[in-house]
Design an enzyme around this catalytic site. Structure first.
Site, PDB file in Angstrom:
ATOM      1  N   HIS A  30       0.820  -1.209   0.000  1.00 55.16           N
ATOM      2  CA  HIS A  30       0.000   0.000   0.000  1.00 55.16           C
ATOM      3  C   HIS A  30       0.858   1.265   0.000  1.00 55.16           C
ATOM      4  O   HIS A  30       1.683   1.446   0.878  1.00 55.16           O
ATOM      5  CB  HIS A  30      -0.906  -0.032   1.236  1.00 55.16           C
ATOM      6  N   ASP A  79       9.986   7.878 -19.374  1.00 58.61           N
ATOM      7  CA  ASP A  79      10.288   7.886 -20.805  1.00 58.61           C
ATOM      8  C   ASP A  79      11.720   7.432 -21.043  1.00 58.61           C
ATOM      9  O   ASP A  79      12.506   7.264 -20.105  1.00 58.61           O
ATOM     10  CB  ASP A  79       9.990   9.269 -21.405  1.00 58.61           C
ATOM     11  N   ARG A  90      10.195  19.274 -12.302  1.00 61.92           N
ATOM     12  CA  ARG A  90      11.165  18.260 -12.712  1.00 61.92           C
ATOM     13  C   ARG A  90      12.067  17.756 -11.572  1.00 61.92           C
ATOM     14  O   ARG A  90      12.179  16.545 -11.351  1.00 61.92           O
ATOM     15  CB  ARG A  90      12.032  18.845 -13.836  1.00 61.92           C
ATOM     16  N   GLY A 103       7.660  12.612 -20.391  1.00 60.84           N
ATOM     17  CA  GLY A 103       6.724  11.489 -20.372  1.00 60.84           C
ATOM     18  C   GLY A 103       6.978  10.605 -19.167  1.00 60.84           C
ATOM     19  O   GLY A 103       7.281   9.417 -19.320  1.00 60.84           O
ATOM     20  N   ASN A 104       6.895  11.204 -17.979  1.00 58.14           N
ATOM     21  CA  ASN A 104       7.241  10.490 -16.744  1.00 58.14           C
ATOM     22  C   ASN A 104       6.097  10.567 -15.739  1.00 58.14           C
ATOM     23  O   ASN A 104       5.581  11.653 -15.460  1.00 58.14           O
ATOM     24  CB  ASN A 104       8.512  11.099 -16.140  1.00 58.14           C
TER      25      ASN A 104
END
Lengths: 150, 150
Positions: free
Chosen positions: B22, B30, B112, B135-136
């Protein structure tokens, strides 16, 4: 826990089942089986306290059985009994797996020491908590996918 | 291959997803993500050639999202854009995951370098073949089971 995955399938067992390929064999053994020495370095997954019937149910929920062999399921025959003999546990497990079998397929009784040889050649051994003797089975993995493009 | 299991889920990735508990977090990154150095010894699963959308689809087919947090999904915000900005890929992935979200839940944009810190604390990193920058994503695992007996 994962969606729709039987929680008896440990992370390592899931990994092994996914890694197995066509006709790789998985042994499901009772609690007295000589798993570690027969495995000789191959994976032994321990499911203490888990019955054979529950283990078979969990494994067969994901593992396809081989469609191209007569006996995708084998079991250790009870020593000293005729070839047609099945213990109560063997009958229960075979009944559980019967819906997975194709017409012409059946479970194969294997003499104890021949079973050990088959187990040595298997991909991995799942050591359950099953206390019934001669509660040992081998499942041969089948394929999933598309039909052959001729 | 296993019955009903997306074949993009490698044996190791299946193992990791089952082992996570959990609120353990899984990074889906990416192809340019600094996965190996950020993981610092934690597992990095490589899915070369696999798009982020396909990876998200495969992972979310089994992984329950955390129901008890506001943001079970996070993504790396595009640098220099306002907080409300979403790239096409981010919109597509969030749309794909929206059916998994409860009322009041949403995907959280993360700057970022803050994303890198979150990734360092994650359980594992899945390095896809996605070529779109930023793309993360991070998915936080939820629970499956019974209701509490009070």
């Amino acid at each position: 826990m994962l969606k729709g995955i039987d929680p008896l399938l440990t992370p390592e067992l899931l990994c092994i089942m996914m890694a197995m390929g066509h006709d790789d064999a998985l042994v499901l053994a009772d609690a007295n089986f000589t798993a570690q020495s027969i495995a000789a370095g191959k994976p032994v997954i321990r499911l203490p306290g888990v019955s054979m019937l529950d283990a078979v149910q969990a494994v067969s929920s994901l593992l396809p059985l081989a469609a191209d062999v007569t006996h995708p399921v084998a079991f250790m025959a009870v020593s000293g009994e005729p070839d047609s003999y099945r213990s109560a546990l063997q009958r229960e497990v075979i009944t559980r797996l019967t819906p997975e079998l194709l017409p012409g397929q059946s479970a194969e009784p294997i003499e104890r020491f021949t079973f050990y040889e088959r187990a040595r050649a298997a991909y991995a051994i799942v050591l359950t908590g099953e206390k019934q003797p001669f509660g040992n089975f081998i499942l041969r993995k089948g394929v999933i996918g598309e039909n052959l493009r001729p």
